[in-house]
Scaffold this active site. Structure first.
Site, PDB file in Angstrom:
ATOM      1  N   ILE A 152      -7.616  -3.131   8.030  1.00 25.72           N
ATOM      2  CA  ILE A 152      -6.955  -3.906   9.075  1.00 25.72           C
ATOM      3  C   ILE A 152      -7.880  -5.071   9.441  1.00 25.72           C
ATOM      4  O   ILE A 152      -9.024  -4.878   9.848  1.00 25.72           O
ATOM      5  CB  ILE A 152      -6.669  -3.018  10.304  1.00 25.72           C
ATOM      6  N   GLY A 209       0.774 -11.614   2.094  1.00 29.23           N
ATOM      7  CA  GLY A 209       0.057 -12.839   2.448  1.00 29.23           C
ATOM      8  C   GLY A 209      -1.428 -12.645   2.638  1.00 29.23           C
ATOM      9  O   GLY A 209      -2.252 -13.236   1.935  1.00 29.23           O
ATOM     10  N   GLU A 260       5.876  -5.360   6.947  1.00 29.63           N
ATOM     11  CA  GLU A 260       7.191  -4.762   6.755  1.00 29.63           C
ATOM     12  C   GLU A 260       7.251  -3.274   7.045  1.00 29.63           C
ATOM     13  O   GLU A 260       8.310  -2.754   7.410  1.00 29.63           O
ATOM     14  CB  GLU A 260       7.684  -5.072   5.334  1.00 29.63           C
ATOM     15  N   LYS A 315      -5.670  -6.868  16.810  1.00 31.15           N
ATOM     16  CA  LYS A 315      -4.672  -7.340  17.773  1.00 31.15           C
ATOM     17  C   LYS A 315      -3.400  -7.831  17.074  1.00 31.15           C
ATOM     18  O   LYS A 315      -2.291  -7.412  17.413  1.00 31.15           O
ATOM     19  CB  LYS A 315      -5.292  -8.477  18.597  1.00 31.15           C
ATOM     20  N   THR A 316      -3.570  -8.709  16.096  1.00 31.24           N
ATOM     21  CA  THR A 316      -2.382  -9.223  15.402  1.00 31.24           C
ATOM     22  C   THR A 316      -1.736  -8.128  14.553  1.00 31.24           C
ATOM     23  O   THR A 316      -0.520  -8.112  14.378  1.00 31.24           O
ATOM     24  CB  THR A 316      -2.736 -10.440  14.522  1.00 31.24           C
TER      25      THR A 316
END
Ligand code: MOS
Length: 699
Positions: A590, A508, A666, A594-595
């Protein structure tokens, strides 16, 4: 109007949608309010094989508010459809045939949910039942070679002379590892509101991609796609189970029957255990051969797994084995048992998750047999290029993850001899396993629209299934437009927005982010080029997008990671405690610290759950998964684990995609169960090759 902003990419920004979620003002599919709403309740088969002879609704029709019943006798025709070729499981109510227990055989519509449910219970259903064949065994004579694995790759691969290399290797391993079925249970159950009005269809639906749902619904009901609108602003988890489901086909049928009135359907937990997909159980035969110094010579990974009768879904279980280690002789193979069972589907790291439990357990065993530390063993066998394709890796930092993790975890502090570390009645051990996941990209488009110089609308049919997309896409857009985050107004989760790929394959952020970056670049080029920096009357909208990674086919692109676990096993009860876990990942850029941490941590938690608890138990006499609720299907809770620490390597990969992100949704689940099983071996000297690690296997 050029403003200087500090880069937002990488910053640990709290979820922009967080306040709406915790205050209950984020609207999920089932929560949209309509005055004239009606309710649909599905009816499931109580036999696993045979046919429906008759459905008598005499009693049900007397209930107040009963509005209608759809069965195979009056259901509208549904055209063959599916995301990966026609999936007969989506073609609900098209015949009297029953192919698995729990299959939809009817749907009731009523004025209230209670009456719809009661009417469904009052149906008098007669079946012609046949004994089901629902037992997965590796010695079945009727195993078939799948057409292709679910992600499209070849079912079998073979390089070199595997048998000769295996038998001439001084150190050999020949073991079978098994994983049970795992069932999808996203926090938000599958839910749909369907409105059929003036030959157009509107769906409020919980899914991983509104455009995918639009495609399925339009094809199934023979509508032009532009007459199907799908709205999915907030989604409470997907994990592979929300890419197009039969329950919304039923809901659309009900809406067609009750034209004009919105029809609501939400699945119950128990219903989900048959109709939204699950991870197949696997039986994995691993044979490895190595030189005494730990050089891998041969890898053979042969998988037996199941699919249902209505659709072939082949979990790509051995796919990661093809690219993990540099053995010159390699074989992978997948065989399927076609059983009278529900259809398996994608579930977080389909393939890599069960496959790496087997491979990374076997590698641990082989390293110990060679007398080599399992980290050093993996480093020794790390390939210079992708063994499968021969392509160079866009970046491969497994070794760096292992080394950084070993340091941070204190790997060297205890000798590797099993069952030598004790505190009272607790046996203590540590384990390690490697992790990996491929870099996937889905074609996506996006628009940037501005009516004022301080207000940018970013339009893209992306989905936030709980991952943080609302936040990370705004960060990417703000940096690409060089404006502050407050000026970005993201709109996602609606097929009226520009087409974008699924929230799946951990693709995504990279796919949507690349489309947004392209749109932003073109927007700025137009604004500061031909328009001289002045927004026209009525604003400016510019569209962009990306079909594929510019370097697709030139590099092998994968994320890597190293999983570490410490366990304590009680000598008298076999109870396992996991005081700490550490995951170190190399997953490209990244976007939000946080997420991202939450994503890795969530994946590792699912891996912990897989190691300790999760298993769906099939009763082959009835073709039924008997523990089909949360009372009996156990998942890990906070009490199962102490600290889960997440680290990552600052990995710059210029080849994967313009965002530079490899995907993080994943990989966290991959290798976790092997690290825990390897730690249990270190603690106890007992090698468990059959998940879960239940206490009975340790006594
Ligand atoms: Mo994930 S199994 O690609 O939703």
């Amino acid at each position: 109007m050029i403003q200087v902003t500090k880069p937002l990419i990488g910053a640990p920004i709290s979820r922009l949608d967080g306040p709406r979620k915790v205050t209950g003002t984020a609207t999920y599919a089932f929560e949209y309010q309509f005055e004239d709403v009606v309710y649909a309740f599905p009816v499931q088969s109580t036999i696993a094989k045979g046919r429906v002879v008759a459905i008598d609704a005499t009693h049900a029709r007397t209930l107040p508010g009963f509005l209608g019943l759809i069965t195979h006798e009056n259901a509208p025709k549904v055209a063959p459809v599916g995301l990966l070729g026609p999936n007969n499981d989506l073609a609900v109510l098209q015949s009297d045939r029953v192919a698995y227990r729990g299959q939809f055989i009817a749907v009731v519509v009523a004025e209230t949910l209670e009456n719809a449910r009661r009417a469904a219970e009052l149906l008098d259903i007669r079946y012609e039942a046949l004994p089901p064949d629902a037992e997965l065994r590796a010695d079945r004579a009727d195993l078939v070679k799948p057409q292709a694995l679910a992600a499209g790759m070849a079912t079998d691969t073979e390089y070199g002379d595997v048998e000769a290399a295996l038998s001439s290797s001084p150190v050999q391993l020949d073991q079978t590892y098994t994983t049970p079925a795992y069932h999808h249970n996203a926090l938000e159950p599958h839910a749909t509101i369907a409105i059929w009005k003036d030959d157009s269809l509107t769906l409020y639906d919980s899914n991983q991609g509104p455009h995918a749902v639009q495609h399925i619904a339009a094809t199934a009901f023979n509508l032009p796609p532009e007459r199907v609108r799908v709205i999915s602003a907030f989604v409470g988890g997907g994990f592979g189970s929300k890419g197009g489901n039969s329950h919304f086909i039923l809901t659309i049928m009900a809406a067609q029957l009750i034209k004009g009135r919105p029809v609501k359907m939400a699945l119950t937990r128990q219903q989900m255990f048959a109709v939204v997909g699950y991870r197949t159980p696997t039986i994995q035969h691993l044979r490895l051969g190595a030189e005494q110094d730990g050089q891998l010579m041969a890898i053979s990974h042969e998988v037996v797994e199941q699919t249902g009768m209505l659709h072939e879904f082949a979990e790509p279980t051995a796919s990661a084995t093809r690219m993990m280690y540099a053995a010159p002789h390699r074989r992978t193979a997948h065989r399927l048992a076609r059983l009278d069972v529900p259809i398996p589907t994608f579930m977080r790291a389909p393939g890599e998750c069960p496959g790496m439990f087997a491979l990374e357990s076997a590698i641990d065993e082989l390293a110990l047999a060679c007398g080599i530390d399992p980290i050093e063993f993996r480093i020794k066998n790390d390939p210079a290029v992708d063994p499968e394709s021969g392509l160079p890796f866009s970046s491969r930092n497994l070794v760096a993850c292992l080394r950084q993790g070993a340091e941070a975890f204190g790997w060297q502090q205890h000798p590797r001899q099993p069952a030598t570390w004790r505190e009272g009645r607790w046996l203590i051990g540590t384990g390690v396993a490697a992790s990996t996941f491929p870099v996937v990209f889905f074609p996506s488009t996006a628009s940037i629209r501005a009516e004022r110089a301080d207000h940018y609308r970013v339009l893209i049919d992306a989905s936030d299934i709980g991952t943080g997309a609302w936040t990370v896409l705004a960060q990417i857009a703000a940096d690409a437009l060089e404006v502050p985050l407050e000026q970005i107004h993201l709109e996602i989760g609606d097929t009226n927005l520009p087409m974008a790929g699924l929230a799946g394959g951990s693709a995504g952020t990279a796919s949507w982010g690349s489309a947004i970056m392209d749109a932003a670049q073109k927007f700025r080029a137009t604004l500061y080029g031909e328009l001289g920096g002045r927004l026209p009357e009525g604003g400016l909208e510019v569209r962009g997008g990306l079909e594929r990674s510019p370097y697709a086919g030139q590099y092998a692109m994968h994320s890597f990671g190293a999983q570490f676990a410490e366990v304590r096993v009680h000598m008298d009860t076999g109870e396992i405690r996991v005081p700490r876990m550490l995951g170190v990942f190399a997953a490209g850029r990244i976007i939000n610290a946080k997420t991202a941490r939450s994503q890795f941590l969530g994946g590792m938690t699912m891996g912990l759950s897989m190691a300790l608890h999760e298993q769906s138990v099939m009763d082959p006499r009835f073709g039924e998964y008997v523990n089909h609720d949360f009372a009996e299907y156990h998942i890990a809770t906070n009490a199962d684990v102490g600290a889960i620490e997440i680290q990552w390597i600052d990995e710059v990969d210029p080849y994967v995609n313009p965002v530079g992100a490899k995907g993080i949704g994943e990989i966290g689940i991959v290798g976790t169960a092997a690290a825990i099983a390897n730690a249990v071996y270190h603690a106890t000297g007992i090698r468990v090759r059959d998940l879960p690690l239940s206490p009975d296997k340790l006594l």
